[in-house]
Design a protein around this motif. Structure first.
Motif, mmCIF file in Angstrom:
data_model
loop_
_atom_site.group_PDB
_atom_site.id
_atom_site.type_symbol
_atom_site.label_atom_id
_atom_site.label_comp_id
_atom_site.label_asym_id
_atom_site.label_seq_id
_atom_site.Cartn_x
_atom_site.Cartn_y
_atom_site.Cartn_z
ATOM 1 N N LEU A 65 9.915 -1.066 -6.620
ATOM 2 C CA LEU A 65 9.739 -1.769 -5.353
ATOM 3 C C LEU A 65 8.540 -2.718 -5.435
ATOM 4 O O LEU A 65 8.599 -3.849 -4.934
ATOM 5 C CB LEU A 65 9.553 -0.767 -4.215
ATOM 6 C CG LEU A 65 9.324 -1.353 -2.817
ATOM 7 C CD1 LEU A 65 10.450 -2.311 -2.432
ATOM 8 C CD2 LEU A 65 9.204 -0.239 -1.780
ATOM 9 N N CYS A 66 7.460 -2.259 -6.062
ATOM 10 C CA CYS A 66 6.289 -3.127 -6.233
ATOM 11 C C CYS A 66 6.658 -4.389 -7.008
ATOM 12 O O CYS A 66 6.229 -5.498 -6.657
ATOM 13 C CB CYS A 66 5.171 -2.383 -6.967
ATOM 14 S SG CYS A 66 4.387 -1.072 -6.031
ATOM 15 N N ARG A 90 0.832 -1.202 0.000
ATOM 16 C CA ARG A 90 0.000 0.000 0.000
ATOM 17 C C ARG A 90 0.870 1.258 0.000
ATOM 18 O O ARG A 90 0.665 2.171 -0.798
ATOM 19 C CB ARG A 90 -0.932 0.000 1.213
ATOM 20 C CG ARG A 90 -1.790 1.276 1.325
ATOM 21 C CD ARG A 90 -2.607 1.262 2.594
ATOM 22 N NE ARG A 90 -1.786 1.158 3.792
ATOM 23 C CZ ARG A 90 -1.147 2.185 4.348
ATOM 24 N NH1 ARG A 90 -1.216 3.392 3.801
ATOM 25 N NH2 ARG A 90 -0.416 2.013 5.437
ATOM 26 N N VAL A 91 1.862 1.289 0.877
ATOM 27 C CA VAL A 91 2.715 2.475 0.999
ATOM 28 C C VAL A 91 3.577 2.664 -0.246
ATOM 29 O O VAL A 91 3.712 3.781 -0.758
ATOM 30 C CB VAL A 91 3.595 2.384 2.266
ATOM 31 C CG1 VAL A 91 4.531 3.583 2.350
ATOM 32 C CG2 VAL A 91 2.726 2.301 3.511
ATOM 33 N N SER A 92 4.149 1.576 -0.773
ATOM 34 C CA SER A 92 4.993 1.697 -1.968
ATOM 35 C C SER A 92 4.161 2.154 -3.162
ATOM 36 O O SER A 92 4.627 2.925 -4.003
ATOM 37 C CB SER A 92 5.686 0.365 -2.276
ATOM 38 O OG SER A 92 4.731 -0.671 -2.461
ATOM 39 N N GLY A 93 2.905 1.707 -3.240
ATOM 40 C CA GLY A 93 2.010 2.169 -4.306
ATOM 41 C C GLY A 93 1.672 3.637 -4.158
ATOM 42 O O GLY A 93 1.635 4.380 -5.136
ATOM 43 N N ASN A 94 1.443 4.088 -2.915
ATOM 44 C CA ASN A 94 1.117 5.497 -2.669
ATOM 45 C C ASN A 94 2.239 6.427 -3.110
ATOM 46 O O ASN A 94 1.995 7.556 -3.547
ATOM 47 C CB ASN A 94 0.823 5.724 -1.180
ATOM 48 C CG ASN A 94 -0.500 5.113 -0.758
ATOM 49 O OD1 ASN A 94 -1.317 4.737 -1.590
ATOM 50 N ND2 ASN A 94 -0.711 4.988 0.538
ATOM 51 N N TYR A 95 3.483 5.956 -2.975
ATOM 52 C CA TYR A 95 4.627 6.775 -3.368
ATOM 53 C C TYR A 95 5.075 6.524 -4.807
ATOM 54 O O TYR A 95 6.040 7.118 -5.270
ATOM 55 C CB TYR A 95 5.804 6.546 -2.410
ATOM 56 C CG TYR A 95 5.617 7.239 -1.086
ATOM 57 C CD1 TYR A 95 5.792 8.610 -0.962
ATOM 58 C CD2 TYR A 95 5.230 6.522 0.044
ATOM 59 C CE1 TYR A 95 5.604 9.254 0.246
ATOM 60 C CE2 TYR A 95 5.041 7.157 1.267
ATOM 61 C CZ TYR A 95 5.235 8.520 1.358
ATOM 62 O OH TYR A 95 5.036 9.159 2.558
ATOM 63 N N GLY A 96 4.361 5.640 -5.519
ATOM 64 C CA GLY A 96 4.661 5.412 -6.932
ATOM 65 C C GLY A 96 5.952 4.663 -7.179
ATOM 66 O O GLY A 96 6.573 4.827 -8.236
ATOM 67 N N ASP A 119 -2.809 -15.899 -1.782
ATOM 68 C CA ASP A 119 -3.437 -15.065 -0.750
ATOM 69 C C ASP A 119 -4.074 -13.859 -1.449
ATOM 70 O O ASP A 119 -3.397 -12.930 -1.854
ATOM 71 C CB ASP A 119 -2.376 -14.599 0.264
ATOM 72 C CG ASP A 119 -3.005 -13.948 1.493
ATOM 73 O OD1 ASP A 119 -3.889 -13.083 1.313
ATOM 74 O OD2 ASP A 119 -2.608 -14.287 2.621
ATOM 75 N N THR A 120 -5.389 -13.895 -1.571
ATOM 76 C CA THR A 120 -6.107 -12.876 -2.343
ATOM 77 C C THR A 120 -5.871 -11.472 -1.801
ATOM 78 O O THR A 120 -5.750 -10.501 -2.566
ATOM 79 C CB THR A 120 -7.621 -13.177 -2.349
ATOM 80 O OG1 THR A 120 -7.818 -14.513 -2.804
ATOM 81 C CG2 THR A 120 -8.369 -12.231 -3.269
ATOM 82 N N ARG A 121 -5.769 -11.363 -0.477
ATOM 83 C CA ARG A 121 -5.573 -10.037 0.122
ATOM 84 C C ARG A 121 -4.242 -9.433 -0.301
ATOM 85 O O ARG A 121 -4.148 -8.241 -0.616
ATOM 86 C CB ARG A 121 -5.660 -10.158 1.646
ATOM 87 C CG ARG A 121 -5.809 -8.813 2.368
ATOM 88 C CD ARG A 121 -6.251 -9.036 3.796
ATOM 89 N NE ARG A 121 -5.261 -9.772 4.574
ATOM 90 C CZ ARG A 121 -4.475 -9.221 5.507
ATOM 91 N NH1 ARG A 121 -4.570 -7.936 5.767
ATOM 92 N NH2 ARG A 121 -3.625 -9.950 6.182
ATOM 93 N N VAL A 122 -3.197 -10.250 -0.344
ATOM 94 C CA VAL A 122 -1.878 -9.776 -0.760
ATOM 95 C C VAL A 122 -1.887 -9.401 -2.240
ATOM 96 O O VAL A 122 -1.396 -8.340 -2.647
ATOM 97 C CB VAL A 122 -0.799 -10.838 -0.478
ATOM 98 C CG1 VAL A 122 0.543 -10.418 -1.081
ATOM 99 C CG2 VAL A 122 -0.648 -11.071 1.018
ATOM 100 N N SER A 123 -2.464 -10.276 -3.063
ATOM 101 C CA SER A 123 -2.509 -10.013 -4.502
ATOM 102 C C SER A 123 -3.322 -8.764 -4.815
ATOM 103 O O SER A 123 -2.979 -7.974 -5.700
ATOM 104 C CB SER A 123 -3.095 -11.223 -5.246
ATOM 105 O OG SER A 123 -2.200 -12.317 -5.195
ATOM 106 N N ASN A 124 -4.413 -8.567 -4.089
ATOM 107 C CA ASN A 124 -5.224 -7.361 -4.299
ATOM 108 C C ASN A 124 -4.444 -6.101 -3.939
ATOM 109 O O ASN A 124 -4.545 -5.079 -4.614
ATOM 110 C CB ASN A 124 -6.512 -7.432 -3.467
ATOM 111 C CG ASN A 124 -7.531 -8.387 -4.054
ATOM 112 O OD1 ASN A 124 -7.418 -8.792 -5.211
ATOM 113 N ND2 ASN A 124 -8.526 -8.746 -3.275
ATOM 114 N N SER A 125 -3.658 -6.179 -2.871
ATOM 115 C CA SER A 125 -2.827 -5.034 -2.481
ATOM 116 C C SER A 125 -1.772 -4.742 -3.531
ATOM 117 O O SER A 125 -1.470 -3.580 -3.835
ATOM 118 C CB SER A 125 -2.154 -5.307 -1.134
ATOM 119 O OG SER A 125 -3.112 -5.464 -0.122
#
Length: 579
Positions: A76-77, A66-72, A92-98
């Protein structure tokens, strides 16, 4: 694995609470910090933990992504994606969705889609994330195709699925598909009590021109918020239903700035600028957008003089001028070709620090070029810190407008070398225009036309064909130009034949002009009558065929066709804006 990213992140400052988090060297303290602070320092500490061998489980990964996505941080993603695959977290659907959300936030839709395809059992959140990602990126058809796949899958769509699909339908004006989605929403009982879905339906029907349906949805909504009222008022404005829009406006409990702006827009579209200004004066909190709506209306209705006067009124009223205000008034000044005004607005942009903004700089390039000041346009273009395709097209158009075919072609070749940009239909329109007006070899002109079609997949418009036809006609290739008109399906379009007739007039080719004129009269385009008869009269006069000249003038008298008297307009040079 993440060492390179960690090194890059160390350049960022860390807060005091981050230092204590990092020293504790534990996911139990890092995860709450990630959830609470969303800072680069905490992200760096988390990456260092992974590099030190502390392997996170699902919960820390979710926060990290979430944080790495917020900073673009796309890199890292991608590395975290590798970690997810290596350690079996893909299921793990929750991880993949993130991870999908991180890619979407970083504008990496292709990576998000690849991950989606890897997921063994994507849930509705997975589907919604990808559908909304495509819609938010302007790829509406792809988003709708994915929504239809969701509809055929075993996953049950929810209100977020439908609102994303309705947003795409509204932008594409797909009313029938939007109505089908509405039927499904009603069948599932989602419409009742769901304000967001109702608002999307109003917006969709309004943008598709179905006012009756938009009103019905609004009337049947059990709950309405401010967005609901603004959506129905905007729909009325969009569909020229001014009286109905005013009725809703007066019924609205607490109109806000958006509501007032929609009413102003409705008056502007009906060319009622006096009432638009009265609404503006009655607004409790008008913003620059409120003023810009009226300013844009003047420019769009070709009232450039009134636009500059209104801009002066904006400035004297203390309105905060933004880049849109400046670009719009520059468009009006470009039409008037009044250099003192243009220079003054340029100074205003410099003072406000907006001169380097792409939209303002592009407008300045256009304005100076239309005023015949090509060198000034060049200076602005080459000193722009960032150029988009609009800026490139403005400069190519500047060369075309001032008859500099060499400059236009050189700049086009430079544009082709840009990595993240490619020419569009407007680029080629400007390029073909300069070829038709200047002595550019015919094979070069045809080469650009073929490049547009074959290399860039751009379908020729009537304007593209007109430029090619003019170029052919001026070089005596009238019959080839006629074939181009027929080949691209413009045989019933008077504009293309008018272009060809003009080229025949330049070439003094009476034989070809007679064939083209007969075709135009056959099409029965009354708007072109004056032009046809005047061109033919001039051609017959050039060839000293006075009998035919007399006959044409008699036909014009009988038809009541009169040549418009030439006129000129002189703009006063007195400018009164205090910078």
């Amino acid at each position: 694995m993440l060492r390179s990213v960690s090194n890059k992140l160390t350049a960022f400052p860390t807060r005091s609470h981050v230092s204590s988090t990092a020293s504790s060297n534990s996911w139990t303290t890092i995860v709450p910090a990630l959830a609470r602070f969303d800072s680069i320092g905490v992200l760096r500490a988390a990456v260092e933990l992974i590099n030190d061998g502390e392997k996170p489980d699902a919960s820390p990964l979710v926060h990290l992504l979430r944080v790495s996505g917020n900073y673009g941080y796309v890199s890292l993603c991608q590395q975290l994606h590798g970690y997810v695959i290596k350690h079996g977290f893909v299921s793990d659907t929750r991880v993949s969705n993130s991870l999908m959300r991180s890619y979407k936030t970083s504008d990496s839709l292709e990576d998000a889609h690849k991950l989606f395809d890897e997921m063994p059992e994507p849930d509705v959140i997975s589907w919604n994330s990808l559908v909304s990602g495509y819609v938010q990126s302007g790829r509406f058809q792809e988003g709708l195709c994915l929504f239809l796949e969701l509809h055929r899958s075993d996953v049950f769509p929810n209100e977020f699925s439908f609102t994303a699909a309705l947003a795409a339908c509204s932008r594409l004006r797909f009313m029938r598909l939007g109505a089908c989605i509405h039927s499904k929403i009603v069948k599932l009982g989602i419409e009742k009590g769901n304000v967001v879905v109702g608002n999307c339906l109003i917006d969709m029907y309004g943008k598709c021109g179905c006012m009756d349906d938009a009103v019905l949805v609004f009337q049947h909504m059990e709950e309405k918020d401010t967005v609901s009222w603004n959506a129905i008022v905007a729909s009325c404005s969009r569909n020229d239903e001014l009286e109905l829009g005013l009725w809703f406006f007066h019924q609205m409990p607490n109109p806000d700035t958006v509501t007032y702006n929609e009413i102003i827009d409705a008056f502007v579209k009906s060319r009622d600028f006096n009432n638009a200004f009265e609404v503006l004066l009655d607004m409790p909190n008008p913003n620059s957008s409120s003023w810009n709506t009226i300013l844009t209306g003047y420019v769009n209705s070709e009232q450039s003089g009134e636009a500059t006067e209104f801009f002066t009124k904006m400035h004297s009223s203390g309105v905060r001028l933004d880049e849109y205000s400046l670009s719009v008034v520059l468009a009006s000044i470009a039409t008037l070709a009044v250099v003192p005004w243009g220079s003054l607005i340029h100074s205003c942009a410099l003072k406000l620090g907006l001169d380097s903004r792409v939209v303002v700089a592009s407008a300045l390039v256009d304005m100076y070029s239309k005023c015949g000041m090509l060198k000034d346009a060049e200076v602005i273009f080459w000193t722009m810190p960032r150029k988009n395709l609009i800026a490139w097209n403005a400069m190519i158009s500047a060369y075309a407008r001032n008859g500099d075919s060499t400059g236009a072609i050189k700049l086009f070749n430079r544009l082709k070398q840009e990595r993240f940009m490619k020419p569009d239909r407007f680029t080629f329109l400007n390029l073909l225009a300069v070829c038709s007006h200047c002595e550019v070899p015919m094979e070069v002109t045809l080469g650009y036309f073929e490049m547009m079609v074959n290399e860039y997949g751009i379908k020729p418009s009537v304007e593209h064909c007109c430029s090619l036809i003019r170029a052919m006609g001026k070089r005596g290739e009238v019959w080839q130009a006629k074939m181009v008109i027929q080949q691209f399906g413009f045989g019933y379009d008077g504009v293309t034949w008018r272009a060809l007739l003009g080229a025949c007039g330049v070439r003094k080719d009476l034989k070809a002009a007679k064939v083209v004129a007969a075709k135009m009269i056959e099409l029965g385009d009354a708007d072109e009558d004056e032009y046809v008869y005047i061109v033919m009269s001039n051609l017959y006069a050039y060839h000293e065929r006075w009998r035919e000249v007399s006959q044409i003038r008699k036909i014009m008298r009988d038809k009541g066709i009169k040549k418009e008297v030439g006129s000129s307009w002189i703009q006063g040079q007195n400018v009164a804006i205090q910078l």
